[in-house]
Design a protein around this motif. Sequence first.
Motif, PDB file in Angstrom:
ATOM      1  N   VAL A  45       0.830  -1.205   0.000  1.00  0.00           N
ATOM      2  CA  VAL A  45       0.000   0.000   0.000  1.00  0.00           C
ATOM      3  C   VAL A  45       0.865   1.254   0.000  1.00  0.00           C
ATOM      4  N   GLY A  46       0.542   2.173  -0.896  1.00  0.00           N
ATOM      5  CA  GLY A  46       1.267   3.438  -0.960  1.00  0.00           C
ATOM      6  C   GLY A  46       0.493   4.612  -0.412  1.00  0.00           C
ATOM      7  N   VAL A  47      -0.832   4.501  -0.373  1.00  0.00           N
ATOM      8  CA  VAL A  47      -1.666   5.599   0.102  1.00  0.00           C
ATOM      9  C   VAL A  47      -2.960   5.028   0.678  1.00  0.00           C
ATOM     10  N   LEU A  48      -3.511   5.715   1.663  1.00  0.00           N
ATOM     11  CA  LEU A  48      -4.776   5.312   2.267  1.00  0.00           C
ATOM     12  C   LEU A  48      -5.833   6.365   1.980  1.00  0.00           C
ATOM     13  N   LEU A  64      -5.298   9.938  19.257  1.00  0.00           N
ATOM     14  CA  LEU A  64      -4.166  10.372  18.435  1.00  0.00           C
ATOM     15  C   LEU A  64      -3.754  11.829  18.633  1.00  0.00           C
ATOM     16  N   LEU A  65      -4.671  12.662  19.058  1.00  0.00           N
ATOM     17  CA  LEU A  65      -4.270  14.053  19.272  1.00  0.00           C
ATOM     18  C   LEU A  65      -3.341  14.166  20.478  1.00  0.00           C
ATOM     19  N   ALA A  66      -3.541  13.296  21.476  1.00  0.00           N
ATOM     20  CA  ALA A  66      -2.648  13.273  22.640  1.00  0.00           C
ATOM     21  C   ALA A  66      -1.418  12.404  22.392  1.00  0.00           C
ATOM     22  N   HIS A  67      -1.576  11.395  21.506  1.00  0.00           N
ATOM     23  CA  HIS A  67      -0.479  10.452  21.229  1.00  0.00           C
ATOM     24  C   HIS A  67      -0.295  10.299  19.715  1.00  0.00           C
ATOM     25  N   PRO A  68       0.208  11.332  19.048  1.00  0.00           N
ATOM     26  CA  PRO A  68       0.337  11.275  17.584  1.00  0.00           C
ATOM     27  C   PRO A  68       1.287  10.185  17.094  1.00  0.00           C
ATOM     28  N   GLU A  69       2.174   9.704  17.953  1.00  0.00           N
ATOM     29  CA  GLU A  69       3.107   8.641  17.546  1.00  0.00           C
ATOM     30  C   GLU A  69       2.365   7.354  17.204  1.00  0.00           C
ATOM     31  N   ARG A  70       1.154   7.186  17.695  1.00  0.00           N
ATOM     32  CA  ARG A  70       0.375   5.985  17.399  1.00  0.00           C
ATOM     33  C   ARG A  70      -0.070   5.952  15.939  1.00  0.00           C
ATOM     34  N   GLY A  76       2.063   4.478   9.263  1.00  0.00           N
ATOM     35  CA  GLY A  76       3.406   4.719   8.761  1.00  0.00           C
ATOM     36  C   GLY A  76       3.510   6.110   8.157  1.00  0.00           C
ATOM     37  N   ASP A  77       4.383   6.239   7.159  1.00  0.00           N
ATOM     38  CA  ASP A  77       4.581   7.530   6.490  1.00  0.00           C
ATOM     39  C   ASP A  77       3.668   7.714   5.291  1.00  0.00           C
ATOM     40  N   ARG A  78       2.761   6.780   5.079  1.00  0.00           N
ATOM     41  CA  ARG A  78       1.907   6.844   3.897  1.00  0.00           C
ATOM     42  C   ARG A  78       0.986   8.064   3.935  1.00  0.00           C
ATOM     43  N   PRO A  79       0.823   8.741   2.816  1.00  0.00           N
ATOM     44  CA  PRO A  79      -0.182   9.808   2.759  1.00  0.00           C
ATOM     45  C   PRO A  79      -1.572   9.215   2.966  1.00  0.00           C
ATOM     46  N   THR A  80      -2.437   9.978   3.640  1.00  0.00           N
ATOM     47  CA  THR A  80      -3.812   9.555   3.865  1.00  0.00           C
ATOM     48  C   THR A  80      -4.749  10.659   3.404  1.00  0.00           C
ATOM     49  N   PHE A  81      -5.615  10.322   2.449  1.00  0.00           N
ATOM     50  CA  PHE A  81      -6.625  11.256   1.974  1.00  0.00           C
ATOM     51  C   PHE A  81      -7.890  11.034   2.792  1.00  0.00           C
ATOM     52  N   ALA A  94       1.544  13.889  10.821  1.00  0.00           N
ATOM     53  CA  ALA A  94       1.016  12.907   9.867  1.00  0.00           C
ATOM     54  C   ALA A  94       0.748  13.555   8.521  1.00  0.00           C
ATOM     55  N   ASP A  95       0.949  12.798   7.450  1.00  0.00           N
ATOM     56  CA  ASP A  95       0.684  13.280   6.083  1.00  0.00           C
ATOM     57  C   ASP A  95      -0.792  13.039   5.766  1.00  0.00           C
ATOM     58  N   ILE A  96      -1.645  13.945   6.244  1.00  0.00           N
ATOM     59  CA  ILE A  96      -3.088  13.834   6.055  1.00  0.00           C
ATOM     60  C   ILE A  96      -3.529  14.925   5.086  1.00  0.00           C
ATOM     61  N   ARG A  97      -4.285  14.524   4.076  1.00  0.00           N
ATOM     62  CA  ARG A  97      -4.748  15.455   3.054  1.00  0.00           C
ATOM     63  C   ARG A  97      -6.278  15.467   3.057  1.00  0.00           C
TER      64      ARG A  97
END
Length: 197
Positions: A45-48, A64-70, A76-81, A94-97
């Motif tokens: 998988v390259g993108v979610l 996740l707002l308190a623990h963004p490392e999760r 991973g480093d995958r972009p998420t749309f 996080a790479d969130i679009r």
Amino acid sequence: MTRAIYYTASTLNGFLADEHDSLSWLLSIPQEGATADIAAFTARVGVLVEGSSTYEWVLREEDLLAHPERWQAFYGDRPTFVFTSRTLPRVPGADIRFVRGSAADHWQDIVGAAQNRDIWIVGGGDLAGQFADAGLLDEIVVTFAPATLSSGKPLLPRDLDHSRLELVGARQAGPFAELTYRVNRSPDPQLQDDPQE
């Protein structure tokens, strides 16, 4: 070749979550033997891609707002749309679009971000249906759980018949049954334009 794959878990009677967007029905089931192939799948998988309800569930469930490392541990480093019509909080680092509009509107950007790897449509069911409507969905992988719900969020609220779906795999995964269908990309003549889920 980049493929768009809707990979999810469902109750036996076709619900992703209950009416309150809870997955407690799934999380209570012993997972031993059920997740052996998830690492192999995510390696391709390259993108979610996910809707706002799915994104908000992950935010709440993993705090996740308190623990963004999760976020990194799962995505991973995958972009998420994230398809949404609302303003949502962003997980730091996080790479969130966040995008608005239809699946087709953002298809080229999603494919580009995948970098010749697969696209994982995480959920919800209506968003996956919009990819199918637009002729952009290649495969559906559903892990059916030994559970039913009286109501909830449907697996795939679309009419897709045998001319669009070909069973290409079936296996037992612990207490689950996993079915894999190849999707004929011929789009539905009436496209759905509201991608928020």
